[in-house]
Design a protein around this motif. Structure first.
Motif, PDB file in Angstrom:
ATOM      1  N   ILE A   4       0.822  -1.212   0.000  1.00 15.98           N
ATOM      2  CA  ILE A   4       0.000   0.000   0.000  1.00 15.98           C
ATOM      3  C   ILE A   4       0.860   1.268   0.000  1.00 15.98           C
ATOM      4  N   ARG A   5       1.904   1.252   0.834  1.00 22.57           N
ATOM      5  CA  ARG A   5       2.680   2.480   1.066  1.00 22.57           C
ATOM      6  C   ARG A   5       3.182   3.164  -0.222  1.00 22.57           C
ATOM      7  N   PRO A   6       3.899   2.454  -1.094  1.00 24.36           N
ATOM      8  CA  PRO A   6       4.398   3.147  -2.290  1.00 24.36           C
ATOM      9  C   PRO A   6       3.271   3.673  -3.185  1.00 24.36           C
ATOM     10  N   LYS A   7       2.154   2.965  -3.202  1.00 18.68           N
ATOM     11  CA  LYS A   7       1.022   3.419  -4.030  1.00 18.68           C
ATOM     12  C   LYS A   7       0.433   4.723  -3.486  1.00 18.68           C
ATOM     13  N   VAL A   8       0.305   4.781  -2.159  1.00 22.47           N
ATOM     14  CA  VAL A   8      -0.279   5.974  -1.540  1.00 22.47           C
ATOM     15  C   VAL A   8       0.653   7.180  -1.741  1.00 22.47           C
ATOM     16  N   ILE A   9       1.953   6.952  -1.542  1.00 21.93           N
ATOM     17  CA  ILE A   9       2.920   8.049  -1.707  1.00 21.93           C
ATOM     18  C   ILE A   9       2.890   8.556  -3.152  1.00 21.93           C
ATOM     19  N   LYS A  10       2.813   7.649  -4.093  1.00 23.37           N
ATOM     20  CA  LYS A  10       2.782   8.033  -5.506  1.00 23.37           C
ATOM     21  C   LYS A  10       1.517   8.852  -5.816  1.00 23.37           C
ATOM     22  N   ALA A  11       0.380   8.374  -5.304  1.00 20.21           N
ATOM     23  CA  ALA A  11      -0.895   9.069  -5.562  1.00 20.21           C
ATOM     24  C   ALA A  11      -0.864  10.468  -4.957  1.00 20.21           C
ATOM     25  N   LEU A  12      -0.303  10.587  -3.735  1.00 20.17           N
ATOM     26  CA  LEU A  12      -0.224  11.907  -3.089  1.00 20.17           C
ATOM     27  C   LEU A  12       0.755  12.816  -3.835  1.00 20.17           C
ATOM     28  N   ASP A  13       1.786  12.222  -4.399  1.00 23.87           N
ATOM     29  CA  ASP A  13       2.745  12.976  -5.194  1.00 23.87           C
ATOM     30  C   ASP A  13       2.060  13.532  -6.453  1.00 23.87           C
ATOM     31  N   HIS A  14       1.222  12.729  -7.079  1.00 23.84           N
ATOM     32  CA  HIS A  14       0.497  13.163  -8.281  1.00 23.84           C
ATOM     33  C   HIS A  14      -0.363  14.394  -8.021  1.00 23.84           C
ATOM     34  N   VAL A  15      -0.894  14.492  -6.816  1.00 22.33           N
ATOM     35  CA  VAL A  15      -1.758  15.644  -6.519  1.00 22.33           C
ATOM     36  C   VAL A  15      -1.010  16.729  -5.733  1.00 22.33           C
ATOM     37  N   GLY A  16       0.312  16.552  -5.558  1.00 24.77           N
ATOM     38  CA  GLY A  16       1.143  17.567  -4.912  1.00 24.77           C
ATOM     39  C   GLY A  16       0.945  17.675  -3.414  1.00 24.77           C
ATOM     40  N   LEU A  17       0.629  16.577  -2.753  1.00 26.66           N
ATOM     41  CA  LEU A  17       0.353  16.648  -1.311  1.00 26.66           C
ATOM     42  C   LEU A  17       1.202  15.699  -0.471  1.00 26.66           C
ATOM     43  N   LYS A  18       2.324  15.294  -1.006  1.00 24.88           N
ATOM     44  CA  LYS A  18       3.163  14.341  -0.280  1.00 24.88           C
ATOM     45  C   LYS A  18       3.588  14.876   1.094  1.00 24.88           C
ATOM     46  N   GLU A  19       3.752  16.193   1.165  1.00 21.82           N
ATOM     47  CA  GLU A  19       4.230  16.789   2.433  1.00 21.82           C
ATOM     48  C   GLU A  19       3.152  16.794   3.521  1.00 21.82           C
ATOM     49  N   LYS A  20       1.906  16.579   3.112  1.00 17.17           N
ATOM     50  CA  LYS A  20       0.804  16.719   4.089  1.00 17.17           C
ATOM     51  C   LYS A  20       0.260  15.373   4.540  1.00 17.17           C
ATOM     52  N   LEU A  21       1.005  14.320   4.353  1.00 17.95           N
ATOM     53  CA  LEU A  21       0.410  13.009   4.591  1.00 17.95           C
ATOM     54  C   LEU A  21       0.014  12.743   6.035  1.00 17.95           C
ATOM     55  N   ARG A  22       0.602  13.493   6.974  1.00 18.54           N
ATOM     56  CA  ARG A  22       0.239  13.291   8.378  1.00 18.54           C
ATOM     57  C   ARG A  22      -0.862  14.243   8.847  1.00 18.54           C
ATOM     58  N   SER A  23      -1.292  15.148   7.976  1.00 19.46           N
ATOM     59  CA  SER A  23      -2.342  16.103   8.365  1.00 19.46           C
ATOM     60  C   SER A  23      -3.694  15.425   8.422  1.00 19.46           C
ATOM     61  N   PHE A  24      -4.600  16.040   9.175  1.00 16.70           N
ATOM     62  CA  PHE A  24      -5.989  15.582   9.197  1.00 16.70           C
ATOM     63  C   PHE A  24      -6.820  16.478   8.276  1.00 16.70           C
ATOM     64  N   PRO A  25      -7.930  15.954   7.748  1.00 19.79           N
ATOM     65  CA  PRO A  25      -8.717  16.737   6.801  1.00 19.79           C
ATOM     66  C   PRO A  25      -9.038  18.159   7.271  1.00 19.79           C
ATOM     67  N   ASN A  26      -9.370  18.319   8.571  1.00 16.62           N
ATOM     68  CA  ASN A  26      -9.735  19.673   9.030  1.00 16.62           C
ATOM     69  C   ASN A  26      -8.542  20.627   9.127  1.00 16.62           C
ATOM     70  N   GLU A  27      -7.347  20.126   8.849  1.00 16.20           N
ATOM     71  CA  GLU A  27      -6.173  21.005   8.824  1.00 16.20           C
ATOM     72  C   GLU A  27      -5.845  21.435   7.385  1.00 16.20           C
ATOM     73  N   LEU A  28      -6.687  21.046   6.450  1.00 17.44           N
ATOM     74  CA  LEU A  28      -6.416  21.329   5.037  1.00 17.44           C
ATOM     75  C   LEU A  28      -7.424  22.326   4.474  1.00 17.44           C
ATOM     76  N   SER A  29      -7.007  23.058   3.424  1.00 19.02           N
ATOM     77  CA  SER A  29      -7.946  23.933   2.711  1.00 19.02           C
ATOM     78  C   SER A  29      -8.894  23.064   1.883  1.00 19.02           C
ATOM     79  N   GLY A  30      -9.960  23.681   1.371  1.00 21.40           N
ATOM     80  CA  GLY A  30     -10.914  22.944   0.533  1.00 21.40           C
ATOM     81  C   GLY A  30     -10.245  22.323  -0.686  1.00 21.40           C
ATOM     82  N   GLY A  31      -9.358  23.094  -1.314  1.00 21.82           N
ATOM     83  CA  GLY A  31      -8.658  22.587  -2.500  1.00 21.82           C
ATOM     84  C   GLY A  31      -7.764  21.401  -2.160  1.00 21.82           C
TER      85      GLY A  31
END
Ligand code: ADP
Length: 233
Positions: A116-143
């Motif tokens: 699972i791990r490499p797939k998730v990192i790759k998917a987050l990289d595609h959307v430019g959010l690799k740095e936020k992987l430990r954040s919770f949804p309410n810590e993120l903007s709508g976008g």
């Protein structure tokens, strides 16, 4: 190569409303298609028939050779595994981190965490959010939340990504950023994308194929995004 084939398709709801009427439409692998039309024109109904939330009353909807309307309830998962879906409201699990939200879809398929791990990192990289992987949804903007949803939708490399008003809750600038993410996914991964939207400015900017629905009927189909019905939408 033809990927989606909709033939003489009708959807009449139980209350007698004909939401889709005699729709015939083909979409090739790797296409990016906008579905536009006034509110109530049948966009969501068409989208729901693609992921078999609704069945056609008459006619056929085929995706990659699967006759979607004929699938039994217990085999719908076979179709859904091949699809990614992004909605207007983000539907993220609030108690899970970004990483866990994206990984969850794969855990449900019984995949091991090592896989699972490499797939998730790759998917987050595609959307430019690799740095936020430990954040919770309410810590993120709508976008950013919508980008997590896109990562979740593409993590299993679906052939088709279905988006129902994915920018409906976002401001114009953020919407454009989301569109750029989708455009990159379409180009780099070859994912076929079908997106229902109200946002005519964005549709005009993107210059993709545009399908216009008018009271459930296909009224226009343009290759490169210049359509006439813009006044009525
Ligand atoms: P859009 O997404 O373009 O706003 P919809 O597909 O939601 O359009 O709706 C098309 C038509 O079908 C509308 O007249 C709507 O009221 C009707 N409709 C949608 N869903 C249902 C339902 N579950 N039952 C009855 N009528 C519905």
């Amino acid at each position: 190569m033809r990927f989606i084939e909709i033939k003489n398709c009708y959807k009449v709801y139980k209350n007698g409303v004909a939401a889709i009427a005699d729709l015939t439409l083909n979409i090739n692998k790797g296409e990016f298609v906008f579905v536009i039309g006034a509110s109530g024109s049948g966009k969501s109904t068409l989208i729901k028939m693609l992921y078999r939330e609704e069945k056609p009353t008459k006619g056929t909807v085929e995706i990659g050779g699967i006759n979607v309307g004929k699938l039994r309830n217990r085999t719908v998962y076979k179709l859904r595994r091949k699809l990614g879906i992004v909605f207007q409201d983000f539907k993220l699990l609030p108690k899970l981190t970004v990483y866990e939200n994206v990984a969850f879809a794969l855990e449900c398929l019984g995949m091991k965490s090592k896989e699972i791990r490499p797939k998730v990192i790759k998917a987050l990289d595609h959307v430019g959010l690799k740095e936020k992987l430990r954040s919770f949804p309410n810590e993120l903007s709508g976008g950013e939340q919508q980008r997590v949803c896109i990562a979740r939708a593409i993590v299993n490399k679906p052939k088709l990504l279905i988006c129902d008003e994915p920018t409906g809750n976002l401001d114009p600038k953020t919407s454009m950023e989301i569109m750029d993410v989708l455009d990159t996914i379409n180009k780099e991964l070859g994912t076929t994308i079908i997106m229902a939207t109200h946002d005519k400015e964005m549709v005009n900017r993107m210059k993709k194929r545009v399908i216009v629905l008018d009271s459930g009927v296909l009224s226009e189909d343009h290759e490169k995004g210049s359509y006439k019905a813009s006044e009525s939408i």
